[in-house]
Design a protein around this motif. Sequence first.
Motif, short mmCIF file in Angstrom:
data_model
loop_
_atom_site.label_atom_id
_atom_site.label_comp_id
_atom_site.label_asym_id
_atom_site.label_seq_id
_atom_site.Cartn_x
_atom_site.Cartn_y
_atom_site.Cartn_z
N VAL A 139 0.73 -1.47 -0.02
CA VAL A 139 0.15 0.08 0.16
C VAL A 139 0.86 1.27 0.00
CG1 VAL A 139 -1.79 1.40 1.28
CG2 VAL A 139 -1.99 -1.16 0.74
N LEU A 140 1.81 1.17 0.82
CA LEU A 140 2.69 2.44 0.97
C LEU A 140 3.43 2.68 -0.53
CD1 LEU A 140 4.01 4.68 2.69
CD2 LEU A 140 5.91 2.92 3.26
N LEU A 141 4.09 1.57 -1.10
CA LEU A 141 4.58 1.78 -2.35
C LEU A 141 3.53 2.26 -3.39
CD1 LEU A 141 6.53 -1.59 -2.59
CD2 LEU A 141 7.51 0.84 -2.25
N PHE A 142 2.49 1.92 -3.47
CA PHE A 142 1.51 2.37 -4.55
C PHE A 142 1.31 3.90 -4.10
CE2 PHE A 142 0.54 -1.98 -5.43
CZ PHE A 142 0.64 -1.80 -6.97
N LEU A 143 1.03 4.13 -2.85
CA LEU A 143 0.76 5.53 -2.40
C LEU A 143 1.97 6.42 -2.74
CD1 LEU A 143 -1.33 5.26 0.73
CD2 LEU A 143 -2.10 5.89 -1.52
N GLY A 185 2.04 9.57 -5.32
CA GLY A 185 2.44 10.89 -5.04
C GLY A 185 3.68 11.44 -5.86
N ALA A 186 4.54 10.67 -6.24
CA ALA A 186 5.89 11.21 -6.95
C ALA A 186 5.18 11.47 -8.20
CB ALA A 186 6.65 9.95 -6.92
N LEU A 208 -3.25 4.57 -8.78
CA LEU A 208 -4.01 4.18 -7.73
C LEU A 208 -5.00 2.99 -8.01
CD1 LEU A 208 -5.02 7.73 -6.64
CD2 LEU A 208 -3.55 6.14 -5.50
N ALA A 209 -5.44 3.10 -9.07
CA ALA A 209 -6.22 1.77 -9.59
C ALA A 209 -5.68 0.32 -9.73
CB ALA A 209 -6.85 2.08 -11.07
#
Length: 69
Positions: A19-23, A27-28, A56-57
């Motif tokens: 989850v953190l990697l996708f966020l 964000g980047a 995000l998808a």
Amino acid sequence: MAVSHSHDAAAAARYRTGVLLFLVAAGASFALSVALWFTGNRDEGLFVGLWVPSILAAGAFWIAAVRTR
């Protein structure tokens, strides 16, 4: 029982990391898009900005896939 708890903790850690990697990726991408836009590279900024909902998808799909295991 200790093995199951260890497995659950490892799975939860992988879930949080994913989850953190996708966020972070979304964000980047957003930050890069804004930077490109305001430095005069508007077409490139729009292109990179389109990555955000796709990332995000993909993250939502990954979360759904992980939860069904």
